[in-house]
Design a protein around this motif. Structure first.
Motif, PDB file in Angstrom:
ATOM      1  N   GLN A   1      -7.058  -3.883  62.481  1.00  0.00           N
ATOM      2  CA  GLN A   1      -6.053  -2.904  62.062  1.00  0.00           C
ATOM      3  C   GLN A   1      -6.253  -2.397  60.624  1.00  0.00           C
ATOM      4  OE1 GLN A   1      -2.108  -4.576  62.826  1.00  0.00           O
ATOM      5  NE2 GLN A   1      -1.542  -4.010  60.758  1.00  0.00           N
ATOM      6  N   THR A   2      -6.427  -3.316  59.665  1.00  0.00           N
ATOM      7  CA  THR A   2      -6.563  -2.894  58.262  1.00  0.00           C
ATOM      8  C   THR A   2      -7.852  -2.102  58.072  1.00  0.00           C
ATOM      9  OG1 THR A   2      -5.448  -4.935  57.609  1.00  0.00           O
ATOM     10  CG2 THR A   2      -6.536  -3.681  55.854  1.00  0.00           C
ATOM     11  N   PHE A   3      -8.914  -2.535  58.738  1.00  0.00           N
ATOM     12  CA  PHE A   3     -10.179  -1.801  58.651  1.00  0.00           C
ATOM     13  C   PHE A   3     -10.004  -0.356  59.134  1.00  0.00           C
ATOM     14  CE2 PHE A   3     -13.927  -0.216  60.886  1.00  0.00           C
ATOM     15  CZ  PHE A   3     -14.833  -0.187  59.844  1.00  0.00           C
ATOM     16  N   MET A   4      -9.346  -0.182  60.279  1.00  0.00           N
ATOM     17  CA  MET A   4      -9.154   1.166  60.815  1.00  0.00           C
ATOM     18  C   MET A   4      -8.317   2.013  59.854  1.00  0.00           C
ATOM     19  SD  MET A   4     -10.950   1.216  63.526  1.00  0.00           S
ATOM     20  CE  MET A   4     -10.532   2.769  64.320  1.00  0.00           C
ATOM     21  N   MET A   5      -7.341   1.393  59.217  1.00  0.00           N
ATOM     22  CA  MET A   5      -6.542   2.127  58.217  1.00  0.00           C
ATOM     23  C   MET A   5      -7.408   2.489  57.011  1.00  0.00           C
ATOM     24  SD  MET A   5      -2.896   0.153  58.241  1.00  0.00           S
ATOM     25  CE  MET A   5      -1.739   0.408  59.592  1.00  0.00           C
ATOM     26  N   ALA A   6      -8.236   1.537  56.569  1.00  0.00           N
ATOM     27  CA  ALA A   6      -9.029   1.759  55.353  1.00  0.00           C
ATOM     28  C   ALA A   6     -10.092   2.840  55.539  1.00  0.00           C
ATOM     29  CB  ALA A   6      -9.686   0.446  54.916  1.00  0.00           C
TER      30      ALA A   6
END
Ligand SMILES: Cc1ncc(C[n+]2csc(CCOP(=O)(O)OP(=O)(O)O)c2C)c(N)n1
Length: 191
Positions: free
Chosen positions: A79-84
């Motif tokens: 999730q955080t990777f996709m946001m970043a």
């Protein structure tokens, strides 16, 4: 979204400071999404959810090394990777969680898959190939644990073929096979 500075070059103190604040903002935003999302699931308002909390920091680091043309083959904790990398907004995250069936609201799967099943589009609205060397790519997540691994190998193998086999038209797909296929997996799924 991360600013993707050239980390091989010197950075001014100000740029460094802004980068840290930006990273912190993404991490906190993602964490809050996890906490709110879990509450929605556990109170019966959203159908199903597994979230990315606890993995914010390594995923911010990963996103800095991930460049256009690269591919992700990962799982629901990314999730955080996709946001970043700028492929998942807060609104889209919740649209996925609630199964919103409009592709504009949930660009991952238009509500067809469970929340946390990430992906990017390889075709444009007219079903023509996009130039995958100019965007950050993710293969579409599927649910069986570890099923991302054979696909990850396939993506890496494709780059190897693009690099080594003469006469293949690489337009839209490869930059001399230099793109990287990145994978993530949970420890239980490795057994
Ligand atoms: C083949 C298969 N069996 C069972 C499941 C149900 N399931 C979903 S997540 C999960 C746990 C995976 O744990 P791990 O790989 O350690 O990842 P983590 O969520 O802990 O990061 C299981 C058993 C599944 N998705 N696929």
């Amino acid at each position: 979204m991360q600013s993707n500075p050239d980390i091989t070059k010197d950075m001014s103190f100000n740029d460094f400071k802004n980068e840290i604040i930006n990273d912190y903002t993404i991490a906190v935003t993602s964490r809050e999404c996890s906490l709110l999302g879990r509450r929605e699931v556990l109170t019966g308002k959203a159908k199903f959810g597994i979230f990315g909390d606890g993995k914010e920091i390594p995923q911010l680091a990963w996103a800095k090394a991930f460049i256009n043309g690269d591919f992700r083959s990962g799982y629901y904790r990314d999730q955080t990777f996709m946001m970043a990398i700028g492929k998942l907004t807060i609104q889209e995250f919740f649209a996925g969680l609630y199964g919103h069936n409009d592709i504009e609201a949930d660009p991952m799967t238009a509500g067809r898959q469970m929340g946390g099943h990430f992906g990017t589009h390889s075709l444009d609205k007219n079903y023509n190939w996009k130039d995958l060397t100019k965007q950050k790519n993710s293969s579409a997540d599927v649910s069986p644990t570890a099923s991302q691994m054979p696909r990850l190998l396939g993506l890496a193998q494709a780059s190897k073929i693009y690099r080594n086999v003469k006469g293949i038209d690489t337009t839209n797909f490869s930059t001399n096979g230099n793109e990287v296929a990145w994978g993530t997996i949970g420890n239980a799924s490795t057994k």
